[in-house]
Design a protein around this motif. Sequence first.
Motif, PDB file in Angstrom:
ATOM      1  N   ASP A  28     -88.763 -22.583   8.936  1.00 18.95           N
ATOM      2  CA  ASP A  28     -88.299 -23.672   8.083  1.00 18.95           C
ATOM      3  C   ASP A  28     -89.232 -23.805   6.884  1.00 18.95           C
ATOM      4  N   THR A  29     -88.967 -22.997   5.856  1.00 16.18           N
ATOM      5  CA  THR A  29     -89.779 -23.035   4.646  1.00 16.18           C
ATOM      6  C   THR A  29     -88.954 -23.570   3.485  1.00 16.18           C
ATOM      7  N   GLY A  38     -78.583 -25.773   4.815  1.00 16.23           N
ATOM      8  CA  GLY A  38     -77.837 -26.149   6.003  1.00 16.23           C
ATOM      9  C   GLY A  38     -77.806 -25.098   7.105  1.00 16.23           C
ATOM     10  N   GLN A  39     -78.490 -23.985   6.912  1.00 20.41           N
ATOM     11  CA  GLN A  39     -78.491 -22.925   7.923  1.00 20.41           C
ATOM     12  C   GLN A  39     -79.850 -22.832   8.600  1.00 20.41           C
ATOM     13  N   LYS A  40     -79.829 -22.359   9.831  1.00 23.95           N
ATOM     14  CA  LYS A  40     -81.077 -22.102  10.542  1.00 23.95           C
ATOM     15  C   LYS A  40     -81.470 -20.648  10.271  1.00 23.95           C
ATOM     16  N   VAL A  41     -82.662 -20.478   9.690  1.00 26.74           N
ATOM     17  CA  VAL A  41     -83.152 -19.149   9.332  1.00 26.74           C
ATOM     18  C   VAL A  41     -84.425 -18.888  10.122  1.00 26.74           C
ATOM     19  N   GLY A  42     -84.568 -17.683  10.607  1.00 26.42           N
ATOM     20  CA  GLY A  42     -85.759 -17.336  11.352  1.00 26.42           C
ATOM     21  C   GLY A  42     -85.814 -15.850  11.590  1.00 26.42           C
ATOM     22  N   ARG A  43     -86.697 -15.475  12.517  1.00 27.61           N
ATOM     23  CA  ARG A  43     -86.796 -14.069  12.871  1.00 27.61           C
ATOM     24  C   ARG A  43     -87.296 -13.936  14.299  1.00 27.61           C
TER      25      ARG A  43
END
Length: 100
Positions: A28-29, A38-43
């Motif tokens: 969450d940057t 509005g989207q969940k971003v990660g890795r």
Amino acid sequence: MVFVIQGMKYDTEKMRKVATVKKWYREDTFLNRAMFPGQKVGRTHECELWKSEKGNWLLTHEMDYSKNMGEAITEEEAKELLMRYATPIYEEMFGELPEA
């Protein structure tokens, strides 16, 4: 490595390394929020799964090239990760899974 999580000390020198697994973490940057509103971003990170003598579970991974992160997890989450990424170790610790 020593991590203090919720008032408990997790020392990997005194814990048993159980397996290498993978887990997705949200990133969450500001840039991610701007580019993907509005989207969940990660890795997905490669993680080491540890178990203490008292039966507590710890998941560790490296972040930002040298910063080590630790997360206390439940036995249920540890079982799920082992089933997915280290089935033989799961069966050694918790018994064989039924055939499909």
